[in-house]
Design a protein around this motif. Structure first.
Motif, short mmCIF file in Angstrom:
data_model
loop_
_atom_site.label_atom_id
_atom_site.label_comp_id
_atom_site.label_asym_id
_atom_site.label_seq_id
_atom_site.Cartn_x
_atom_site.Cartn_y
_atom_site.Cartn_z
N UNK A 86 51.20 28.08 52.88
CA UNK A 86 51.88 29.20 53.52
C UNK A 86 52.44 30.17 52.48
N UNK A 87 52.93 29.63 51.37
CA UNK A 87 53.47 30.50 50.32
C UNK A 87 52.36 31.33 49.69
N UNK A 88 51.18 30.75 49.51
CA UNK A 88 50.04 31.50 48.97
C UNK A 88 49.66 32.64 49.92
N UNK A 89 49.68 32.33 51.21
CA UNK A 89 49.38 33.38 52.20
C UNK A 89 50.44 34.47 52.15
N UNK A 90 51.70 34.06 51.97
CA UNK A 90 52.79 35.04 51.91
C UNK A 90 52.60 35.98 50.70
N UNK A 91 52.18 35.44 49.56
CA UNK A 91 51.94 36.25 48.36
C UNK A 91 50.82 37.26 48.60
N UNK A 92 49.72 36.77 49.15
CA UNK A 92 48.58 37.65 49.39
C UNK A 92 48.90 38.69 50.47
N UNK A 93 49.64 38.29 51.49
CA UNK A 93 49.98 39.23 52.56
C UNK A 93 50.85 40.36 52.03
#
Length: 649
Positions: A86-93
């Motif tokens: 989820x944190x990786x998705x947050x960074x990319x988002x």
């Protein structure tokens, strides 16, 4: 945390894997092919010196042939940043400008609903396809035949027909036990304002399914069969499945074709895309009846570094092109730009292909203009820049456009390109002889003689050289003292200037002399460059001319200009008499011919020597040299004074 359906697909479509990975590696430029999204680098997950780490930017996957690491942008961020999913998705988002959804316990229910909506849309696709083959669809079939769409093409694009009935699709879906809220949720029907049954959104229209990147039908576009219909084209309303600002028609198949090296062509409508695909341009997409949005532009750049915008060749098409430019300027990155293929006026890609074939369109695509050229053309089209104020307004407009570019390097290159185009506009003759960059080095222009050289004193001889000397003196005198120009205006207008630079100076003097010497020199410098004035003044016969040595002395200027004009006129008179005499000699020659030539020659000699009766200022010495009469009298008076003062006198 559950993510809403489609969020990850949207994130991947808006994320460039090569940009994400590029923060951690140094690309091998010899092995990589940025244009095709084929990138290679030493692997960031294990120590190595060779470039065995491969990124396929179009497919969004990486793979290392050494340690066998593989994945997409999300897995790469997880591994390199040591964060959870989820944190990786947050960074990319955050990088993609997307807002992370809040925790939603109903996420699975929403996912199920979207799946149900997509299933209803597929039922509608089949219903419209069948309706096209019925008697009710005969008019639509005839129209498609006239537009050159074969049955195979209709099947390929799943083209259908919505009959002219208020509840045709509604009744069909209800017979399949589809719930009312799903039909309305798909945008296939609208509630009645009179309390009756909902009615179909699309009636008496040719139907084009619109699919997302995953191939799901998310909307329809309908082309009216009634020419009097208020909306020629009608799209589905926005729904849980469909956001027209984030959708491109034919995006999925175009992605596959672009991955095989075909140019990405952006057209305006469904029929244009279909014509392009049938013509062999498989990577064709279209926005859905609105101006291109930032999201759509990012989607295009995911498929190709330089999409070709193919717009109609009319005023509306040009306006649309400039809206795209204004949108794209702040988003430009190294290697990411746009090119523009403007169709002939009154034609779109479909018209052009049907009228002239695919070769005509291919020619336009190959010659597509870079964005800076269209930006420049928009600012100068139909305008005159005959004053400093107008040129300043042009410079300001272009500076304001260039300031929109965020990337400093690209902004600098745009500035230089604009300077080059400005130079070509205001210095067309000199620009054609400017040095050119070839193979990384500046090369001089071709060695062919320029017009100015052909007519210069280096190759001129005899009377022609004399004419150039005299026109140079006249022009320099007028530049030094432009207030006398009005007195000689008629003679200057007819002044023959063999040298092209002299001709340009003559025209500028006639146009700007009344503005004063400073303004005149400024205008000449802007039009021809400051060196043009310096070059003229540097010529010995000009530098020694009295008006040049004493600028602003109107008396000296008048005298010099009048004298040089008289000499030129005398030369012309003699040449004319010789020409006429040559013709007369061929006929009957008599003493009159000889007398005319003698008179013309004497007039010419008087003009050259300035010996016009008793007004002459010079005498001829025993050796033929010209002696100033006043200086000679002063010399004799001095001799007499010296002689009379000697002893014994």
């Amino acid at each position: 945390m559950s993510l809403p359906p489609g969020f990850l697909d949207e994130l991947r479509s808006r994320t460039s894997l090569s940009q994400v990975v590029g923060r951690k590696v140094i690309w091998d430029t010899r092995k990589s092919n940025q244009g095709k999204g084929d990138m290679w680098a030493p692997c960031p997950f294990h120590q190595e010196k060779t470039a065995s780490f491969h990124v396929d930017d179009r497919k969004g996957f990486y793979y290392c042939f050494g340690c066998h690491a593989k994945g997409d942008a999300i897995s790469f961020v997880r591994e390199t940043e040591n964060v959870e999913f989820i944190e990786a998705i947050r960074i990319l988002a955050a990088e993609a400008g997307m807002t992370m959804p809040e925790r939603d316990p109903q996420a699975q229910a929403k996912a199920d609903r979207r799946t149900q909506l997509a299933e209803v849309m597929e039922i509608a696709v089949k219903h419209f396809r069948l309706a096209l083959k019925t008697a009710a669809g005969s008019g639509a079939r005839d129209y498609l035949d006239r537009r050159g769409l074969k049955e195979a093409t209709q099947d390929r694009f799943e083209i259908g027909f919505a009959p002219d009935a208020w509840q045709g699709l509604w009744d069909h879906l209800k017979s399949r036990n589809v719930a009312d809220e799903l039909i309305l949720g798909c945008g296939l029907a609208k509630p009645s304002t009179k309390g009756g049954k909902p009615y179909d959104t699309f009636r008496n229209r040719i139907m084009f399914p619109i699919r997302d990147a995953r191939g799901r039908c998310i909307a329809f576009g309908g082309r009216a069969m009634d020419p009097n219909d208020n909306a020629k084209y009608l799209n589905s309303p926005e729904t849980e499945l469909f956001d027209k600002s984030r959708t491109l028609y034919h995006y999925g198949p175009a992605r596959e074709a672009a991955g095989k090296g075909q140019p990405l062509i952006v057209a305006e409508g469904y029929m244009d895309v279909i014509a392009l695909v049938e013509g062999g341009f498989g990577a064709a997409v279209a926005p859905l009846g609105t101006a291109v949005t930032e999201t759509q532009l990012q989607m295009m750049w995911r498929l190709a570094d330089e999409p070709v915008i193919a717009l109609d060749g009319d005023a509306a098409g040009l306006r649309a092109a400039h809206r795209v430019i204004d949108l794209a300027l702040p988003l430009l990155e190294a290697g990411k730009s746009l090119r523009f293929a403007l169709m002939p006026e009154g034609k779109d890609p479909d018209d052009l292909i049907r009228a002239e074939g695919t070769a005509a369109l291919q020619k336009l695509v190959d010659a597509a203009q870079p964005m800076v050229q269209l930006l420049w053309q928009n600012e100068i089209e139909g305008r005159s820049f005959d004053s400093p104020e107008r040129r300043a307004a042009l410079d300001k407009a272009l500076r304001d456009k260039i300031k929109l570019i965020r990337d400093a390097s690209i902004r600098g290159h745009y500035g230089q390109a604009i300077k080059d185009l400005r130079w070509q506009l205001f210095n067309p003759q000199r620009a054609s002889h400017a040095p050119r960059r070839t193979g990384g080095r500046w090369q001089p222009p071709p060695a062919s003689a320029m017009p100015a050289t052909k007519s210069s004193l280096l190759v001129a001889a005899g009377d022609e050289a004399q004419m150039q000397l005299r026109t140079g003196v006249i022009l320099a005198s007028l530049i030094a003292t432009p207030e006398v120009c009005e007195e000689f205006e008629a003679a200057i207008e007819t002044l023959d200037c063999p040298n092209p630079d002299h001709a340009r100076l003559r025209d500028l003097i006639l146009r700007h002399a009344d503005a004063g010497p400073e303004t005149l020199r400024t205008q000449i410098s802007e039009a021809m460059g400051q060196e043009s004035l310096e070059k003229l003044r540097a010529l010995p016969h000009v530098a020694l001319a009295p008006p040049v040595r004493n600028p602003g002395d109107a008396g000296i200027a008048r005298q010099t200009i009048a004298e040089e004009l008289a000499k030129i006129e005398a030369e012309r008179g003699l040449s004319a008499e010789i020409s006429e005499a040559a013709e007369d000699i061929v006929g009957v020659a008599d003493e009159a011919v000889t007398w005319r030539l003698q008179q013309a020659a004497e007039a010419r000699n008087r003009a050259i020597r300035s010996q016009q009766e008793d007004k002459a200022e010079y005498d001829l010495g025993d050796n033929g040299a010209r002696i100033n009469r006043g200086e000679r009298e002063q010399f004799h008076a001095l001799l007499d004074k010296i002689t009379s003062s000697k002893p014994g006198r």
